[in-house]
Scaffold this motif. Structure first.
Motif, mmCIF file in Angstrom:
data_model
loop_
_atom_site.group_PDB
_atom_site.id
_atom_site.type_symbol
_atom_site.label_atom_id
_atom_site.label_comp_id
_atom_site.label_asym_id
_atom_site.label_seq_id
_atom_site.Cartn_x
_atom_site.Cartn_y
_atom_site.Cartn_z
ATOM 1 N N LEU A 110 0.235 2.394 12.115
ATOM 2 C CA LEU A 110 1.429 1.870 11.437
ATOM 3 C C LEU A 110 1.732 0.439 11.870
ATOM 4 C CD1 LEU A 110 3.873 4.944 11.478
ATOM 5 C CD2 LEU A 110 2.747 3.912 9.485
ATOM 6 N N GLY A 111 0.755 -0.210 12.497
ATOM 7 C CA GLY A 111 1.002 -1.558 12.997
ATOM 8 C C GLY A 111 1.077 -2.644 11.947
ATOM 9 N N GLN A 112 0.527 -2.398 10.748
ATOM 10 C CA GLN A 112 0.456 -3.428 9.714
ATOM 11 C C GLN A 112 1.494 -3.253 8.614
ATOM 12 O OE1 GLN A 112 -1.319 -6.120 9.670
ATOM 13 N NE2 GLN A 112 -3.050 -5.806 11.063
ATOM 14 N N VAL A 113 2.409 -2.292 8.752
ATOM 15 C CA VAL A 113 3.389 -2.054 7.698
ATOM 16 C C VAL A 113 4.722 -2.717 8.037
ATOM 17 C CG1 VAL A 113 2.280 0.149 7.144
ATOM 18 C CG2 VAL A 113 4.272 0.123 8.667
ATOM 19 N N ILE A 114 5.583 -2.747 7.053
ATOM 20 C CA ILE A 114 6.945 -3.250 7.267
ATOM 21 C C ILE A 114 7.924 -2.079 7.321
ATOM 22 C CG2 ILE A 114 8.817 -4.666 6.344
ATOM 23 C CD1 ILE A 114 6.478 -6.278 7.377
ATOM 24 N N GLY A 115 7.846 -1.192 6.333
ATOM 25 C CA GLY A 115 8.806 -0.104 6.236
ATOM 26 C C GLY A 115 8.519 1.061 7.165
ATOM 27 N N SER A 159 2.382 8.950 7.221
ATOM 28 C CA SER A 159 2.704 9.238 5.822
ATOM 29 C C SER A 159 2.739 7.976 4.973
ATOM 30 C CB SER A 159 4.048 9.971 5.731
ATOM 31 O OG SER A 159 3.972 11.227 6.360
ATOM 32 N N ALA A 160 2.108 6.906 5.477
ATOM 33 C CA ALA A 160 1.977 5.680 4.685
ATOM 34 C C ALA A 160 0.744 5.799 3.791
ATOM 35 C CB ALA A 160 1.856 4.468 5.601
ATOM 36 N N THR A 161 0.606 4.851 2.866
ATOM 37 C CA THR A 161 -0.578 4.779 2.009
ATOM 38 C C THR A 161 -1.423 3.586 2.445
ATOM 39 O OG1 THR A 161 0.586 5.732 0.111
ATOM 40 C CG2 THR A 161 -1.415 4.491 -0.355
ATOM 41 N N TYR A 162 -2.733 3.780 2.531
ATOM 42 C CA TYR A 162 -3.659 2.734 2.987
ATOM 43 C C TYR A 162 -4.582 2.381 1.828
ATOM 44 C CZ TYR A 162 -1.696 4.049 7.424
ATOM 45 O OH TYR A 162 -0.796 4.296 8.435
ATOM 46 N N THR A 163 -4.288 1.278 1.161
ATOM 47 C CA THR A 163 -4.980 0.949 -0.083
ATOM 48 C C THR A 163 -6.472 0.686 0.105
ATOM 49 O OG1 THR A 163 -4.381 -1.390 0.138
ATOM 50 C CG2 THR A 163 -2.887 0.017 -1.119
ATOM 51 N N LYS A 164 -6.899 0.237 1.282
ATOM 52 C CA LYS A 164 -8.317 -0.027 1.520
ATOM 53 C C LYS A 164 -9.076 1.219 1.983
ATOM 54 C CE LYS A 164 -8.147 -5.007 2.327
ATOM 55 N NZ LYS A 164 -8.521 -6.115 3.247
ATOM 56 N N ILE A 165 -8.351 2.324 2.136
ATOM 57 C CA ILE A 165 -9.000 3.584 2.529
ATOM 58 C C ILE A 165 -8.855 4.615 1.418
ATOM 59 C CG2 ILE A 165 -9.095 5.447 4.229
ATOM 60 C CD1 ILE A 165 -7.908 3.474 6.274
ATOM 61 N N ASP A 166 -7.633 4.844 0.966
ATOM 62 C CA ASP A 166 -7.356 5.768 -0.138
ATOM 63 C C ASP A 166 -6.038 5.359 -0.772
ATOM 64 O OD1 ASP A 166 -6.817 7.794 -1.915
ATOM 65 O OD2 ASP A 166 -7.035 9.431 -0.481
ATOM 66 N N THR A 199 12.008 5.220 4.480
ATOM 67 C CA THR A 199 11.610 4.438 3.310
ATOM 68 C C THR A 199 10.476 5.119 2.557
ATOM 69 O OG1 THR A 199 12.131 2.430 4.566
ATOM 70 C CG2 THR A 199 10.855 2.154 2.534
ATOM 71 N N ALA A 200 10.573 5.117 1.242
ATOM 72 C CA ALA A 200 9.490 5.648 0.406
ATOM 73 C C ALA A 200 8.521 4.520 0.059
ATOM 74 C CB ALA A 200 10.059 6.254 -0.875
ATOM 75 N N GLY A 201 7.285 4.882 -0.231
ATOM 76 C CA GLY A 201 6.315 3.898 -0.704
ATOM 77 C C GLY A 201 5.873 2.894 0.338
ATOM 78 N N VAL A 202 5.786 3.286 1.599
ATOM 79 C CA VAL A 202 5.297 2.376 2.638
ATOM 80 C C VAL A 202 3.788 2.207 2.470
ATOM 81 C CG1 VAL A 202 5.022 2.020 5.117
ATOM 82 C CG2 VAL A 202 7.137 3.027 4.225
ATOM 83 N N VAL A 203 3.334 0.948 2.366
ATOM 84 C CA VAL A 203 1.930 0.666 2.068
ATOM 85 C C VAL A 203 1.330 -0.282 3.101
ATOM 86 C CG1 VAL A 203 0.339 -0.380 0.411
ATOM 87 C CG2 VAL A 203 2.231 1.036 -0.406
ATOM 88 N N ASP A 204 0.118 0.045 3.548
ATOM 89 C CA ASP A 204 -0.688 -0.830 4.397
ATOM 90 C C ASP A 204 -1.850 -1.320 3.528
ATOM 91 O OD1 ASP A 204 -2.793 -1.783 6.021
ATOM 92 O OD2 ASP A 204 -2.242 -0.495 7.695
ATOM 93 N N SER A 205 -1.881 -2.598 3.269
ATOM 94 C CA SER A 205 -2.937 -3.169 2.431
ATOM 95 C C SER A 205 -3.963 -3.927 3.268
ATOM 96 C CB SER A 205 -2.323 -4.118 1.395
ATOM 97 O OG SER A 205 -1.592 -5.160 2.035
#
Length: 434
Positions: free
Chosen positions: A278-283, A321-328, A288-294
């Motif tokens: 979770l080091g690269q996220v903001i939320g 429970s974040a989403t990682y766009t470069k993984i899935d 918060t809903a929709g927390v994304v690590d890109s």
């Protein structure tokens, strides 16, 4: 959970494939993120035997050529049967379906004053693990009395008790659930990360003994998230509370290793969190809903602390429970077979217990029903469902039982998860194996 309030590689890819730990540990790792407000608390190595109670195993190394399912299946089919495994088999074979499903849950109860209605829900649903939540200043003796008071509700299989696993969130700084006489005031992760690893390991061994005296088996720590210095406190779940050990993979790797080694020395399991970071996220996923690590990918250096901990024998890893766009990009990490089965189990070779971040109260999962959360996490390869809300466990358990009756492959996943959980319990001395 996020909060309520870790050799030098020849290349990035080599780092992930070798992941040699700086400290050798027989540790148990777990952690959860929690949302916190100022002044509020938030929120073994290779497993070999465990079973069920009422109520988040290391491996030999990564196996890039196999999927996570292949790794788990191979372990079951080829590993020699140890005395611990025999104990696990005995408990597992004697469990009812409801008892097996109950082992998949860790339910939260107040550390200061457990709610009797919540404890009844845990007992009636055969929940095998309990997390002490909130903030308590009662001290070690009083906490032990509370824990001993509900340990007796653990299930029995064949006349033998399947002990409850008791966990809490004792990172340090703003995330320290248990306080009072007998407990040290633990510094924040950032302060811990500034200390020599030998010192941190010694201090961690003391902190672990304090938890052990209080009746706690598992700490949902250390935090293996790498928060870049340039992001710092803008990283709400970790950086804003100084939960990280440092801003580079090497520092986080060495200090999560030292923390876990100290706990292992004193016989308390730990949890690496929050995979894949979770080091690269903001939320904050708790609020918060929709927390994304890109940024994070399957070959990012920030995975080094997890890889090293896994190779050192970590028995628990918590998935975010974040989403990682470069993984899935299509699934939250906790609901992603790509994250759990392919990356964590397959590429990194983890064979222990995968525990979720909070799936009860976290805003990140609020768009899913409790039933969907439970089935999605288990179907993705997760083992233990952490929820700070015991009241939703009946719906979750029923959904899993229903799915088991409809899908043989899902039923096999459940049995594999129960086996891993029982293995961890056996390692912790929570199984009455006679």
């Amino acid at each position: 959970m996020t909060i309520r309030v870790r050799q030098r590689p020849r290349s990035r890819r080599t780092a992930l494939r070798t992941g040699v730990p700086l400290v050798t540990l027989a540790l148990a790792v777990a952690g959860c993120g929690a949302s916190v407000t100022p002044g509020a608390a938030t929120s073994s190595p290779r497993s070999t035997a465990a079973t069920h109670g009422t109520g988040t195993p290391g491996t030999t190394g990564p196996v890039p050529s196999r999927t996570g399912t292949d790794v788990a299946t191979t372990t079951v089919r080829t590993a020699p049967m140890s005395p611990a495994a025999t104990c696990t088999d005995r408990f597992l074979s004697g469990m009812t379906t409801a008892q097996r499903v109950g082992q998949l849950f860790m339910g939260g109860v107040s550390a200061a004053r457990p709610d009797q209605a919540q404890l009844r829900i845990l007992r009636d649903n055969h929940v095998g693990s309990v997390m002490l939540t909130g903030r308590s200043s009662a001290g070690t003796a009083a906490t032990r009395k509370i824990v001993d008071g509900f340990r007796g509700q653990a299930d029995r299989v064949g006349g033998r008790q399947v002990g409850l696993m008791v966990a809490t969130d004792q990172e340090g700084g703003r995330v320290q659930v248990l306080n009072g006489p007998g407990f040290s005031a633990m510094p924040s992760g950032l302060v811990q990360g500034s200390r020599p690893t030998t010192m941190l390991r010694a201090q961690a061994a003391v902190w672990a003994l304090q938890l052990k005296r209080a009746g706690v088996d598992l700490n949902l720590a250390p935090v293996a998230d790498v928060v870049p210095a340039e992001l710092g406190t803008r990283n709400i779940p970790i950086g804003s509370f100084q939960r990280e050990y440092g801003h580079t993979p090497d520092t986080v790797t060495s200090h999560t290793g030292a923390f876990a080694a100290g706990f292992a020395q004193s016989g308390v399991m730990t949890t690496l969190k929050h995979f894949p970071g979770l080091g690269q996220v903001i939320g904050n996923t708790d609020t918060t809903a929709g927390v994304v690590d890109s940024v994070t990918s399957a070959t990012s250096p920030s995975l080094k602390p997890f890889q090293a901990g896994i190779q050192a024998g970590s028995p628990f890893v918590m998935v975010s429970s974040a989403t990682y766009t470069k993984i899935d990009a299509k699934h939250l990490a906790a609901f992603s077979p790509t994250v759990i089965d392919q990356l964590l189990r397959g590429q990194l070779g983890f064979g222990g217990v995968v525990i979720s971040d909070d799936l009860g109260n976290a805003v990140a999962v609020r768009s899913f029903s409790p039933a969907q959360r439970a089935v999605n996490f288990t179907g993705a390869g997760g083992d233990m469902i952490l929820t700070v809300r015991p009241d939703i466990i009946p719906a979750m358990a029923q959904a899993i039982q229903t799915k088991m009756g409809q899908d043989a492959s899902f039923r096999a996943k459940v049995d594999a998860s129960v086996r891993r959980i029982l293995d961890a319990k056996g390692k912790a001395g929570l199984l009455d194996c006679g």
